[in-house]
Design an enzyme around this catalytic site. Structure first.
Site, PDB file in Angstrom:
ATOM      1  N   TYR A  53       0.831  -1.214   0.000  1.00 60.67           N
ATOM      2  CA  TYR A  53       0.000   0.000   0.000  1.00 60.67           C
ATOM      3  C   TYR A  53       0.861   1.257   0.000  1.00 60.67           C
ATOM      4  CZ  TYR A  53      -3.070   3.694   1.743  1.00 60.67           C
ATOM      5  OH  TYR A  53      -3.752   4.876   1.901  1.00 60.67           O
ATOM      6  N   HIS A  83      -1.709  16.446  -2.121  1.00 58.47           N
ATOM      7  CA  HIS A  83      -2.083  16.532  -0.712  1.00 58.47           C
ATOM      8  C   HIS A  83      -1.690  17.857  -0.065  1.00 58.47           C
ATOM      9  CE1 HIS A  83      -3.048  12.384  -1.248  1.00 58.47           C
ATOM     10  NE2 HIS A  83      -3.323  12.196   0.031  1.00 58.47           N
ATOM     11  N   ASN A 195       2.443  10.320   6.594  1.00 59.90           N
ATOM     12  CA  ASN A 195       1.457   9.353   7.073  1.00 59.90           C
ATOM     13  C   ASN A 195       1.465   9.195   8.598  1.00 59.90           C
ATOM     14  OD1 ASN A 195       0.498   6.037   5.867  1.00 59.90           O
ATOM     15  ND2 ASN A 195      -0.715   7.719   6.621  1.00 59.90           N
ATOM     16  N   TYR A 278     -16.637  28.142  47.572  1.00 56.11           N
ATOM     17  CA  TYR A 278     -15.957  27.083  46.818  1.00 56.11           C
ATOM     18  C   TYR A 278     -14.839  27.618  45.919  1.00 56.11           C
ATOM     19  CZ  TYR A 278     -19.536  23.562  47.953  1.00 56.11           C
ATOM     20  OH  TYR A 278     -20.356  22.678  48.584  1.00 56.11           O
ATOM     21  N   ARG A 281     -11.885  27.891  48.587  1.00 56.18           N
ATOM     22  CA  ARG A 281     -11.350  26.741  49.327  1.00 56.18           C
ATOM     23  C   ARG A 281     -11.220  25.470  48.494  1.00 56.18           C
ATOM     24  NH1 ARG A 281     -16.156  23.784  51.846  1.00 56.18           N
ATOM     25  NH2 ARG A 281     -17.909  25.222  51.617  1.00 56.18           N
ATOM     26  N   PHE A 327      -1.674   5.820  12.115  1.00 55.49           N
ATOM     27  CA  PHE A 327      -1.701   7.261  11.847  1.00 55.49           C
ATOM     28  C   PHE A 327      -2.893   7.946  12.504  1.00 55.49           C
ATOM     29  CE2 PHE A 327      -3.450   4.783   8.270  1.00 55.49           C
ATOM     30  CZ  PHE A 327      -4.800   5.023   8.495  1.00 55.49           C
ATOM     31  N   GLU A 413     -12.078   6.324   4.359  1.00 52.17           N
ATOM     32  CA  GLU A 413     -11.601   6.874   5.625  1.00 52.17           C
ATOM     33  C   GLU A 413     -12.814   7.462   6.350  1.00 52.17           C
ATOM     34  OE1 GLU A 413      -8.533   9.479   4.233  1.00 52.17           O
ATOM     35  OE2 GLU A 413      -7.454   7.828   3.274  1.00 52.17           O
TER      36      GLU A 413
END
Length: 510
Positions: A53, A83, A195, A278, A281, A327, A413
């Site tokens: 791949y 990309h 990747n 609150y 403390r 990844f 994906e």
């Protein structure tokens, strides 16, 4: 000082020093030998025609398409070009450097299949100050931070853009000026560069470092406010927190108690209430919870910095190739989101203490809105407005990104981490925190001006540092100038340095 990268021992502080402080990097020879051994395995499998791949196939939805021998090399170039699809303004230089450190450390495991020239070239870029120009937005945080890492990879093709000595230059020109050879991309090199979720890992590591320092500053600001509000200090005894057992709470109570050591509040000279609100403390329990989340986040990020986030993964000693989803950014996106929300929680608490300082019904006899002439002057009334706005923005940003998956690549994906969204919103949460804590510091210093007793040594040091930057508000003036000055003081961690220089012990992680 030089940081030796070997794939296994990178700490967050090391990454910060390289990314921000310009420390040089050296690649461990034994790790480079592993890179070369892995490359030999890859090349033998290519020669044998084994289908792998992203090496001799397409990627994503195109993973079933085999590439010819001629296409294998060109595919890496076109992969990076395609990309490089981000958008928006450039990341700060330290963010990009942090991502590069993270990716180099992945390669040095010797499981990525790239040539040794790839991590060696990126190391030269770090050492010689060549930083790729990378758009902030575009990564979905799975299959790697593909868009931003591709803009880094462009420089290894002699393309893209880079910062060099303060100039934004074409990538090849920057590399030439720095004397760095262009290695080009051969089989596997391009995918091995992109990747993994290395921008999330690198930038997130910087944020983990920053947030730890903000938690310490929140404890310093709380100590100042507690003194100004004449707090009962019994809730800060170490034994109380040891009985419950959370380490973050113990650390936080120690830090606040150390800040106030020597104060008349501790010696009993000042009458105090039996029990405080609150927001006063429970401060150690709340900041302590954030410290415990920080500890988990540090663990997750340092695992990631020293892990193999890649696909496929090559095992030279076993003559095997593994495919999977290392990844996937979720293991670090989830704790980063959670840490950002924890910082928001700390700021909610800070704003509530600020409210007590300025509210005449709650501030133990201090002037309304901490002004000498109420009515004519409004004092710090609008400072609380500003802090409130910043807190609400933080609350909006604290919605988790890791559940916001939008499928990609024709549903190949179909679950992604959206971890880059976690990065971008955590950045804003941190920036807002500097303003919120800064305004509490301003108000606490103003309130202390009206108290006539001995303050703790740490409180004195923090007060003095604030007063070096912000003078007492005797008459109303435009407060945006003060707000921005104190915000910058917090961002630079200057108040922590002053407290430590005074001899007060503060426990923090880095």
């Amino acid at each position: 000082m030089t940081v030796v990268l070997d794939g296994f021992s990178l700490k967050i502080k090391d990454l910060v020093n390289i990314a921000r402080n310009g420390e040089s990097v050296e690649l461990a020879p034994e790790s480079l030998a592993k890179v070369k051994k892995c490359r030999s395995l890859l090349e033998s499998k290519i020669e044998q025609g084994e289908i792998m791949y992203g090496v001799n196939t397409g990627i994503g939805e195109f993973s079933e398409i085999a590439l010819s021998e001629h296409q294998i090399k060109d595919f890496q170039k076109y992969l990076i070009f395609n990309h490089s699809a981000g958008i928006g303004k450039p990341f700060p230089i330290d963010f990009v450097r942090a991502a590069m450190v993270s990716r180099i450390n992945v390669h040095l495991h010797g499981n990525s299949g790239c040539r040794s020239e790839i991590p060696e070239t990126m190391a030269m870029m770090l050492n010689r100050g060549v930083t790729p120009v990378v758009c902030e937005k575009g990564s979905v945080g799975a299959c790697g931070d593909l868009a931003p890492m591709s803009q880094v990879a462009l420089l290894l093709l002699g393309a893209g853009e880079a910062w060099y000595r303060g100039e934004r230059l074409p990538g090849k020109e920057a590399m030439d000026r720095a004397g760095i050879p262009i290695p080009g991309l051969q089989a596997r090199d391009g995918l091995a560069l992109i990747n993994g979720s290395n921008f999330i890992a690198g930038i997130g590591s910087l944020f983990v470092y920053d947030i730890e320092l903000l938690l310490t500053q929140a404890e310093i600001a709380a100590a100042m406010s507690l003194e100004a509000l004449l707090a009962n200090m019994l809730p800060y005894q170490r034994k109380l927190h040891e009985l419950r057992g959370f380490s973050g709470s113990i650390i936080s109570s120690d830090n606040i108690r150390n800040m106030i050591e020597g104060s008349d509040l501790v010696t009993g000279k000042i009458p105090v209430r039996v029990q405080d609100a609150y927001s006063m403390r429970s401060t150690p329990q709340v900041i302590g919870a954030a410290r415990d989340q920080l500890a988990h986040t540090v663990k997750q990020f340092e695992i990631e910095l020293n892990g193999v986030m890649d696909n496929p993964i090559f095992l030279p000693d076993e003559d095997r190739v593994l495919t999977g989803a290392n990844f996937q950014g979720t293991p670090i996106a989830l704790p980063l989101d959670s840490l950002g929300a924890a910082l928001c929680m700390i700021c909610v608490l800070s704003e509530r203490r600020l409210n007590r300082l300025v509210n005449p019904a709650l501030n133990a006899g201090l002037p309304p809105f901490l002004t000498d002439n109420p009515g004519l002057f409004s004092g710090l009334m609008l400072s609380q407005y500003t802090a409130g706005m910043l807190v609400v923005e933080q609350k909006i940003l604290s919605s988790p990104s890791f559940i916001q998956s939008i499928p990609a690549a024709a549903d190949q994906e179909d679950f992604v981490s959206m971890g880059m969204n976690a990065v971008l919103k955590t950045k804003q949460i941190i920036e807002n925190a500097c303003g919120i804590l800064g305004i509490e510091f301003m108000a606490a210093a103003q309130a202390l001006d009206y108290r006539q007793f001995q303050f703790g040594l740490g409180t004195q040091a923090a007060y003095a540092k604030v007063r070096d930057t912000i003078k007492h508000l005797d008459t109303d003036r435009p407060l945006y100038i003060d707000h921005n000055k104190i915000c910058e003081l917090v961002a630079k961690n200057s108040i922590i340095s002053s407290v430590l220089d005074s001899g007060v012990k503060l426990t923090h992680s880095f």
